[in-house]
Structure formats: structure tokens, C-alpha cells
Scaffold this active site. Sequence first.
Site, mmCIF file in Angstrom:
data_model
loop_
_atom_site.group_PDB
_atom_site.id
_atom_site.type_symbol
_atom_site.label_atom_id
_atom_site.label_comp_id
_atom_site.label_asym_id
_atom_site.label_seq_id
_atom_site.Cartn_x
_atom_site.Cartn_y
_atom_site.Cartn_z
ATOM 1 N N LYS A 81 48.920 38.373 41.409
ATOM 2 C CA LYS A 81 49.648 38.299 42.693
ATOM 3 C C LYS A 81 48.917 38.999 43.836
ATOM 4 C CE LYS A 81 54.333 37.656 40.995
ATOM 5 N NZ LYS A 81 54.774 38.480 39.872
ATOM 6 N N GLU A 139 41.908 46.597 30.680
ATOM 7 C CA GLU A 139 42.252 45.290 31.249
ATOM 8 C C GLU A 139 41.015 44.405 31.329
ATOM 9 O OE1 GLU A 139 44.142 45.828 35.014
ATOM 10 O OE2 GLU A 139 45.173 47.641 34.374
HETATM 11 C C1 LIG Z 1 36.143 44.398 37.045
HETATM 12 C C2 LIG Z 1 37.288 45.271 37.458
HETATM 13 C C3 LIG Z 1 37.042 46.391 38.250
HETATM 14 C C4 LIG Z 1 38.081 47.200 38.636
HETATM 15 N N1 LIG Z 1 37.819 48.310 39.398
HETATM 16 C C5 LIG Z 1 38.822 49.112 39.782
HETATM 17 C C6 LIG Z 1 38.550 50.282 40.560
HETATM 18 O O1 LIG Z 1 37.399 50.651 40.859
HETATM 19 N N2 LIG Z 1 39.620 51.027 40.964
HETATM 20 C C7 LIG Z 1 40.911 50.704 40.641
HETATM 21 O O2 LIG Z 1 41.813 51.401 41.040
HETATM 22 N N3 LIG Z 1 41.193 49.610 39.883
HETATM 23 C C8 LIG Z 1 40.181 48.824 39.440
HETATM 24 N N4 LIG Z 1 40.439 47.726 38.658
HETATM 25 C C9 LIG Z 1 41.788 47.540 38.117
HETATM 26 C C10 LIG Z 1 42.705 46.741 39.009
HETATM 27 O O3 LIG Z 1 43.243 47.589 39.968
HETATM 28 C C11 LIG Z 1 43.788 46.195 38.066
HETATM 29 O O4 LIG Z 1 43.215 45.218 37.240
HETATM 30 C C12 LIG Z 1 44.939 45.657 38.831
HETATM 31 O O5 LIG Z 1 45.686 46.745 39.306
HETATM 32 C C13 LIG Z 1 45.831 44.754 38.023
HETATM 33 O O6 LIG Z 1 46.541 45.508 37.092
HETATM 34 P P1 LIG Z 1 47.732 44.853 36.248
HETATM 35 O O7 LIG Z 1 47.123 43.819 35.318
HETATM 36 O O8 LIG Z 1 48.339 46.006 35.464
HETATM 37 O O9 LIG Z 1 48.697 44.262 37.187
HETATM 38 C C14 LIG Z 1 39.419 46.890 38.247
HETATM 39 C C15 LIG Z 1 39.663 45.753 37.466
HETATM 40 C C16 LIG Z 1 38.618 44.946 37.070
HETATM 41 C C17 LIG Z 1 38.898 43.740 36.215
HETATM 42 N N1 LIG Z 2 40.921 34.435 33.503
HETATM 43 C C1 LIG Z 2 41.913 35.247 33.071
HETATM 44 N N2 LIG Z 2 41.639 36.506 32.656
HETATM 45 C C2 LIG Z 2 42.627 37.311 32.227
HETATM 46 N N3 LIG Z 2 43.919 36.950 32.152
HETATM 47 C C3 LIG Z 2 44.264 35.699 32.550
HETATM 48 C C4 LIG Z 2 43.270 34.803 33.017
HETATM 49 N N4 LIG Z 2 43.874 33.618 33.335
HETATM 50 C C5 LIG Z 2 45.172 33.768 33.072
HETATM 51 N N5 LIG Z 2 45.435 35.031 32.586
HETATM 52 C C6 LIG Z 2 46.792 35.489 32.220
HETATM 53 O O1 LIG Z 2 47.196 36.348 33.275
HETATM 54 C C7 LIG Z 2 47.666 37.590 32.726
HETATM 55 C C8 LIG Z 2 47.281 38.711 33.650
HETATM 56 O O2 LIG Z 2 47.799 38.531 34.926
HETATM 57 P P1 LIG Z 2 48.215 39.789 35.776
HETATM 58 O O3 LIG Z 2 48.736 39.284 37.075
HETATM 59 O O4 LIG Z 2 47.070 40.755 35.811
HETATM 60 O O5 LIG Z 2 49.450 40.347 34.978
HETATM 61 P P2 LIG Z 2 49.667 41.624 34.057
HETATM 62 O O6 LIG Z 2 49.765 42.765 34.993
HETATM 63 O O7 LIG Z 2 50.938 41.313 33.322
HETATM 64 O O8 LIG Z 2 48.483 41.760 33.131
HETATM 65 C C9 LIG Z 2 47.000 37.713 31.374
HETATM 66 O O9 LIG Z 2 47.779 38.492 30.467
HETATM 67 C C10 LIG Z 2 46.886 36.267 30.913
HETATM 68 O O10 LIG Z 2 48.062 35.878 30.229
#
Ligand SMILES: Cc1cc2nc3c(=O)[nH]c(=O)nc-3n(C[C@H](O)[C@H](O)[C@H](O)COP(=O)(O)O)c2cc1C
Ligand SMILES: Nc1ncnc2c1ncn2[C@@H]1O[C@H](COP(=O)(O)OP(=O)(O)O)[C@@H](O)[C@H]1O
Length: 210
Positions: A81, A139
Site C-alpha cells: 500500500k 521481509e
Molecule cells: C530491500 C529493502 C530495503 C529496506 N530498507 C529499509 C531501510 O533502510 N529502512 C527501513 O526503515 N525499512 C527498510 N525496509 C523495510 C520496509 O520499510 C518494509 O518492508 C515496509 O515497512 C513494509 O513492511 P510490512 O511488510 O510489515 O508492511 C526495506 C525493505 C526492503 C525489501
Molecule cells: N513480489 C512479491 N514479493 C513479496 N511478496 C509478494 C510479492 N507479490 C505479492 N506478494 C504478497 O504480498 C505480501 C506482502 O505485502 P505487504 O503489503 O508487504 O503486506 P504484509 O505487511 O502483510 O507483508 C506477501 O506476503 C505476499 O503474499
Amino acid sequence: MRRGHVHSGGWAGGAGGAVWLADLSGSSPVVGSAPCGRRWRAAQRHGGLWAPVPPPPRMAMRQLPYFCRGEVVKGFGRGSKELGIPTANFSEQVVESFPSDIPTGIYYGWACVGNGDVHKMVLSIGWNPFYKNTKKSVETHIIHTFKEDFYGEILSIVITGYIRPEKNFDSLDALISAIQEDIEEAKRQLDLPEHLKLKEDNFFICQKAK
Ligand SMILES: Cc1cc2nc3c(=O)[nH]c(=O)nc-3n(C[C@H](O)[C@H](O)[C@H](O)COP(=O)(O)O)c2cc1C
Ligand SMILES: Nc1ncnc2c1ncn2[C@@H]1O[C@H](COP(=O)(O)OP(=O)(O)O)[C@@H](O)[C@H]1O
């Protein structure tokens, strides 16, 4: 896609050497690691310039490649989102099972959902300082477009390299740009033979055979 059971402990041959896989409990995670020496890049491509980057924590490199398998659980829902970059979260149990000497930070490697294809991925381990999370999370953003979510599926990953530490950012756009750069860096690194060979690792082949 196949759900569920993950095999219990045992040795698996891998491109990076033999790997111990331990079934932590019932249907949840299988984790393991294979130490493997790696030289570290002294510089990183950064907006068209070559800039020096801090050396990776030595502990991290000793632990790589690191193999991990576990169920995909819900996170905060911000990845899709707010960032437009979905990240599949491992359960608390898997997060706690990570060796303490794999430092927090941003990594890259290979990932496979259920018994699907193996894709490039980027991974964040830590507390997401931008969001000030109170719980550590692991993640994975898989560099592939999926038709639908895969909560509840088994995600298998091998972490092969380290990119940078986690950072705080002044804006959401800055965080998104940093992640996009991480993705480009991961794509480049994973094409190198030393990382590419892990795509074919027995760890993924075993998962397909089930
Ligand atoms: C490649 C990558 C780099 C990231 N780098 C940071 C970072 O430097 N600082 C940070 O606060 N979060 C970082 N994040 C985490 C994102 O903030 C996090 O994936 C996002 O909040 C979504 O979290 P959720 O799946 O719990 O909703 C990173 C995530 C990824 C995949
Ligand atoms: N390319 C992708 N990489 C990772 N997760 C993906 C991808 N495409 C779809 N998803 C789905 O999206 C979810 C993550 O979405 P996200 O908005 O980060 O939600 P959450 O905070 O619940 O992890 C994963 O758990 C998976 O089911």
C-alpha cells in the site's frame, strides 16, 4: 501451490557446501547455513557514481550463504500500500531462529514460493527504523510479479550477499528510492557466477521434489 510440511533436520548438499537443515518445529521453519568465504566489494554503484561503502559486518559474510525456509505471515500491510513494494514476512519463530551473528541490514539472494520457480530477491532484516518497529522482522521482496498473494505458503530463501545497513529516511520517497536501488544492485550481483550458482542449489531442488 503446495502448502505445509517442511522436512526435518539433515544435511543437504549445496553449491556453497554442505548445509545443516534443522526443523524447528512441526510445520514451521527449516533453517540452516553454510559458511563460505566471500570477498567484499569496496565500492557500490550509486546514482551513476562509484562511491565507497562501509565494509560489511564480517560476521554476516561468515554466515553466507544462509538458507532459510518458513511460512509467510501477515505484516503491517505497508509494503504494497505505501511503498508499492510488497515484502513477504517470516513468522516470529523464524525471525528468532536467525543466528544473532547475521546482523540487521539489507541483503540479496534467491527465493522460491512453495514449489514454484526460483527468483531473485532482496531482504530486509531488522526493525525498519523509518517505521520504528518494536519487533524485529525478516521481509523478502521477490523480484517477480505474482498473480496473487501467497500468505500461508512456504517461502524458501538463500541469502547470498549483503548490501547495506538499515537506515532512517527523511521521507517515504527516499525510502522507496533506496529500496529500488537495492533491487537494481541485487539484480546485478545475482548475475555473477558466485551468486548465480546458488539458484540451482539442492535446497530448492529438494523443495520441488516434494
Ligand atoms: C530491500 C529493502 C530495503 C529496506 N530498507 C529499509 C531501510 O533502510 N529502512 C527501513 O526503515 N525499512 C527498510 N525496509 C523495510 C520496509 O520499510 C518494509 O518492508 C515496509 O515497512 C513494509 O513492511 P510490512 O511488510 O510489515 O508492511 C526495506 C525493505 C526492503 C525489501
Ligand atoms: N513480489 C512479491 N514479493 C513479496 N511478496 C509478494 C510479492 N507479490 C505479492 N506478494 C504478497 O504480498 C505480501 C506482502 O505485502 P505487504 O503489503 O508487504 O503486506 P504484509 O505487511 O502483510 O507483508 C506477501 O506476503 C505476499 O503474499
